[in-house]
Design a protein around this motif. Structure first.
Motif, PDB file in Angstrom:
ATOM      1  N   PHE A  60      13.148  13.526 -14.971  1.00  0.00           N
ATOM      2  CA  PHE A  60      12.731  13.793 -13.598  1.00  0.00           C
ATOM      3  C   PHE A  60      13.577  13.016 -12.589  1.00  0.00           C
ATOM      4  CE2 PHE A  60       8.201  14.424 -15.333  1.00  0.00           C
ATOM      5  CZ  PHE A  60       8.356  15.799 -15.396  1.00  0.00           C
ATOM      6  N   GLN A  61      13.934  13.690 -11.495  1.00  0.00           N
ATOM      7  CA  GLN A  61      14.380  12.984 -10.302  1.00  0.00           C
ATOM      8  C   GLN A  61      13.282  13.216  -9.272  1.00  0.00           C
ATOM      9  OE1 GLN A  61      17.577  14.626  -7.990  1.00  0.00           O
ATOM     10  NE2 GLN A  61      17.185  13.168  -6.365  1.00  0.00           N
ATOM     11  N   PHE A  62      12.648  12.149  -8.818  1.00  0.00           N
ATOM     12  CA  PHE A  62      11.511  12.282  -7.924  1.00  0.00           C
ATOM     13  C   PHE A  62      11.950  12.390  -6.468  1.00  0.00           C
ATOM     14  CE2 PHE A  62       9.411  10.258 -11.613  1.00  0.00           C
ATOM     15  CZ  PHE A  62       8.389  11.176 -11.798  1.00  0.00           C
ATOM     16  N   ARG A  63      11.063  12.955  -5.662  1.00  0.00           N
ATOM     17  CA  ARG A  63      11.302  13.134  -4.235  1.00  0.00           C
ATOM     18  C   ARG A  63      11.615  11.787  -3.572  1.00  0.00           C
ATOM     19  NH1 ARG A  63       7.624  12.801   0.056  1.00  0.00           N
ATOM     20  NH2 ARG A  63       5.983  12.462  -1.476  1.00  0.00           N
ATOM     21  N   GLY A  64      12.553  11.811  -2.639  1.00  0.00           N
ATOM     22  CA  GLY A  64      12.907  10.587  -1.921  1.00  0.00           C
ATOM     23  C   GLY A  64      14.019   9.808  -2.580  1.00  0.00           C
TER      24      GLY A  64
ATOM     25  N   VAL B 206       0.836  -1.204   0.000  1.00  0.00           N
ATOM     26  CA  VAL B 206       0.000   0.000   0.000  1.00  0.00           C
ATOM     27  C   VAL B 206       0.871   1.255   0.000  1.00  0.00           C
ATOM     28  CG1 VAL B 206      -1.636   1.360   1.365  1.00  0.00           C
ATOM     29  CG2 VAL B 206      -1.987  -1.098   1.093  1.00  0.00           C
ATOM     30  N   GLN B 207       1.945   1.232   0.809  1.00  0.00           N
ATOM     31  CA  GLN B 207       2.835   2.385   0.864  1.00  0.00           C
ATOM     32  C   GLN B 207       3.525   2.616  -0.470  1.00  0.00           C
ATOM     33  OE1 GLN B 207       5.370   1.374   4.179  1.00  0.00           O
ATOM     34  NE2 GLN B 207       4.039   2.378   5.670  1.00  0.00           N
ATOM     35  N   LEU B 208       3.959   1.531  -1.123  1.00  0.00           N
ATOM     36  CA  LEU B 208       4.605   1.657  -2.431  1.00  0.00           C
ATOM     37  C   LEU B 208       3.632   2.198  -3.470  1.00  0.00           C
ATOM     38  CD1 LEU B 208       6.713  -1.644  -2.591  1.00  0.00           C
ATOM     39  CD2 LEU B 208       7.572   0.687  -2.390  1.00  0.00           C
ATOM     40  N   LYS B 209       2.384   1.716  -3.403  1.00  0.00           N
ATOM     41  CA  LYS B 209       1.369   2.192  -4.342  1.00  0.00           C
ATOM     42  C   LYS B 209       1.100   3.667  -4.133  1.00  0.00           C
ATOM     43  CE  LYS B 209      -3.334   1.323  -5.981  1.00  0.00           C
ATOM     44  NZ  LYS B 209      -4.567   0.499  -5.800  1.00  0.00           N
ATOM     45  N   ASP B 210       0.980   4.082  -2.848  1.00  0.00           N
ATOM     46  CA  ASP B 210       0.733   5.485  -2.540  1.00  0.00           C
ATOM     47  C   ASP B 210       1.894   6.359  -2.998  1.00  0.00           C
ATOM     48  OD1 ASP B 210      -1.676   4.819  -1.437  1.00  0.00           O
ATOM     49  OD2 ASP B 210      -0.965   4.846   0.643  1.00  0.00           O
ATOM     50  N   LYS B 211       3.124   5.812  -2.881  1.00  0.00           N
ATOM     51  CA  LYS B 211       4.317   6.556  -3.282  1.00  0.00           C
ATOM     52  C   LYS B 211       4.396   6.716  -4.794  1.00  0.00           C
ATOM     53  CE  LYS B 211       9.377   6.445  -2.829  1.00  0.00           C
ATOM     54  NZ  LYS B 211      10.521   5.693  -2.266  1.00  0.00           N
ATOM     55  N   GLU B 212       4.037   5.678  -5.532  1.00  0.00           N
ATOM     56  CA  GLU B 212       4.180   5.698  -6.986  1.00  0.00           C
ATOM     57  C   GLU B 212       3.004   6.361  -7.689  1.00  0.00           C
ATOM     58  OE1 GLU B 212       4.839   1.716  -8.192  1.00  0.00           O
ATOM     59  OE2 GLU B 212       6.826   1.572  -7.286  1.00  0.00           O
TER      60      GLU B 212
ATOM     61  N   VAL C 104       1.891  12.333 -12.712  1.00  0.00           N
ATOM     62  CA  VAL C 104       2.775  13.338 -13.311  1.00  0.00           C
ATOM     63  C   VAL C 104       3.168  12.927 -14.721  1.00  0.00           C
ATOM     64  CG1 VAL C 104       5.068  14.383 -13.203  1.00  0.00           C
ATOM     65  CG2 VAL C 104       3.719  14.175 -11.125  1.00  0.00           C
ATOM     66  N   VAL C 105       3.640  11.687 -14.855  1.00  0.00           N
ATOM     67  CA  VAL C 105       4.079  11.191 -16.171  1.00  0.00           C
ATOM     68  C   VAL C 105       2.927  11.184 -17.160  1.00  0.00           C
ATOM     69  CG1 VAL C 105       4.980   9.188 -17.408  1.00  0.00           C
ATOM     70  CG2 VAL C 105       5.958   9.814 -15.187  1.00  0.00           C
ATOM     71  N   GLY C 106       1.768  10.719 -16.722  1.00  0.00           N
ATOM     72  CA  GLY C 106       0.603  10.695 -17.601  1.00  0.00           C
ATOM     73  C   GLY C 106       0.204  12.081 -18.062  1.00  0.00           C
ATOM     74  N   THR C 107       0.326  13.055 -17.181  1.00  0.00           N
ATOM     75  CA  THR C 107      -0.018  14.435 -17.537  1.00  0.00           C
ATOM     76  C   THR C 107       0.971  15.001 -18.550  1.00  0.00           C
ATOM     77  OG1 THR C 107      -0.953  14.762 -15.314  1.00  0.00           O
ATOM     78  CG2 THR C 107      -0.510  16.728 -16.616  1.00  0.00           C
ATOM     79  N   VAL C 108       2.253  14.670 -18.388  1.00  0.00           N
ATOM     80  CA  VAL C 108       3.265  15.118 -19.349  1.00  0.00           C
ATOM     81  C   VAL C 108       2.948  14.562 -20.734  1.00  0.00           C
ATOM     82  CG1 VAL C 108       5.692  14.955 -20.046  1.00  0.00           C
ATOM     83  CG2 VAL C 108       5.105  15.415 -17.650  1.00  0.00           C
ATOM     84  N   VAL C 109       2.676  13.266 -20.799  1.00  0.00           N
ATOM     85  CA  VAL C 109       2.332  12.625 -22.081  1.00  0.00           C
ATOM     86  C   VAL C 109       1.117  13.307 -22.702  1.00  0.00           C
ATOM     87  CG1 VAL C 109       1.514  10.497 -23.167  1.00  0.00           C
ATOM     88  CG2 VAL C 109       3.293  10.382 -21.409  1.00  0.00           C
ATOM     89  N   GLU C 110       0.105  13.526 -21.900  1.00  0.00           N
ATOM     90  CA  GLU C 110      -1.149  14.125 -22.377  1.00  0.00           C
ATOM     91  C   GLU C 110      -0.939  15.538 -22.904  1.00  0.00           C
ATOM     92  OE1 GLU C 110      -4.563  15.906 -19.753  1.00  0.00           O
ATOM     93  OE2 GLU C 110      -4.831  13.736 -19.847  1.00  0.00           O
ATOM     94  N   GLN C 111      -0.168  16.340 -22.175  1.00  0.00           N
ATOM     95  CA  GLN C 111       0.045  17.726 -22.563  1.00  0.00           C
ATOM     96  C   GLN C 111       0.924  17.856 -23.805  1.00  0.00           C
ATOM     97  OE1 GLN C 111      -1.342  20.640 -21.299  1.00  0.00           O
ATOM     98  NE2 GLN C 111      -2.679  19.136 -20.315  1.00  0.00           N
TER      99      GLN C 111
ATOM    100  N   LYS D 200       0.296  21.236  -6.439  1.00  0.00           N
ATOM    101  CA  LYS D 200       1.274  21.203  -5.354  1.00  0.00           C
ATOM    102  C   LYS D 200       1.901  19.817  -5.210  1.00  0.00           C
ATOM    103  CE  LYS D 200       1.314  25.373  -3.670  1.00  0.00           C
ATOM    104  NZ  LYS D 200       2.575  26.176  -3.672  1.00  0.00           N
ATOM    105  N   ASP D 201       1.076  18.776  -5.440  1.00  0.00           N
ATOM    106  CA  ASP D 201       1.593  17.406  -5.346  1.00  0.00           C
ATOM    107  C   ASP D 201       2.668  17.152  -6.391  1.00  0.00           C
ATOM    108  OD1 ASP D 201      -0.083  16.895  -3.256  1.00  0.00           O
ATOM    109  OD2 ASP D 201      -1.565  15.796  -4.428  1.00  0.00           O
TER     110      ASP D 201
END
Length: 222
Positions: free
Chosen positions: A200-204, A44-50, A56-63, A118-119
């Motif tokens: 991208f380098q993602f947080r964490g 669940v934590q991994l899913k929430d993290k990813e 973000v990636v999907g939005t980049v592709v879409e835009q 913000k996310d």
């Protein structure tokens, strides 16, 4: 002589052994339940993290598609690849006029995605602009050229020639890097290897570990 006391005592031992076995069984069941709960929690934590990263990636592709910007976007990582012929002449790190026009279309849309939520802004720690070359030519020369090209792109983005609402915010995230021919196809001079990648380098993600993970081994030449 047959001992009746031994016969009467035997069932009591069996009951004790059964109790011990039951206790062990209960303990094992409890441990398995704990491990199962921990496993589910980690998933669940991994899913929430990813999840934010996938958005973000999907939005980049879409835009990119929605604004008819001719780039290749990796649907898994969000890496945006721009062929160097769009930006530079061969063996040059000076942006072509056509390259500047392209960046004026691409950068505002790309940056708008990063800071649209913000996310998204929180999830993206860095945007690394990487220069890449083919295997043609000398290794050191290619590495220097790739770095100079990435620096040229970064310099133009934050010059007075390009203005967009999130410019000051993007400045805090961008860094330039040269990869030379490290990711080029082995022993092949393929024009598709010559490109600039926005990655991208993602947080964490620790930067040194992230960069090492994205740093392929140099190709062996004959």
């Amino acid at each position: 002589m047959f001992n009746l006391n031994e016969l009467n005592h035997q069932p009591e031992l069996d009951e004790e052994e059964s109790s011990v076995l039951l206790s062990i069984g209960d303990l094992m069941s409890g441990l398995l339940m704990i491990f199962a709960l921990l496993f589910v929690t980690v998933l669940v934590q991994l899913k929430d993290k990813e999840e934010p990263r996938r958005v973000v990636v999907g939005t980049v592709v879409e835009q990119m598609k929605g604004n008819n910007i001719n780039v290749k976007v990796n649907p898994e990582t969000g890496d945006v690849s721009i062929q160097d012929k769009i930006l530079f002449d061969e063996n040059s790190a000076e942006l072509k006029p056509a390259g500047k026009i392209f960046l004026k279309r691409f950068i505002p849309v790309y940056s708008r995605v990063i800071f649209s939520k913000k996310d998204f802004e929180k999830e993206i720690a860095r945007v690394v602009i990487e220069g890449h070359t083919s295997s043609k030519g000398d290794d050191d020369t290619n590495l220097e050229l790739s770095l100079m090209r990435s620096l040229s792109v970064a310099k133009f983005i934050f010059s007075n020639e390009l203005n967009f609402p999130t410019k000051s915010q993007l400045r805090t995230k961008v860094m330039a890097a040269g990869r030379g021919e490290m990711e080029a196809k082995q022993k092949v001079d393929d024009p598709s290897d010559r490109k600039v990648i926005f990655r991208f380098q993602f947080r964490g993600e620790n930067f040194s570990e992230w960069y090492k993970k994205n740093q392929p081994l140099p190709q062996q030449k004959p």
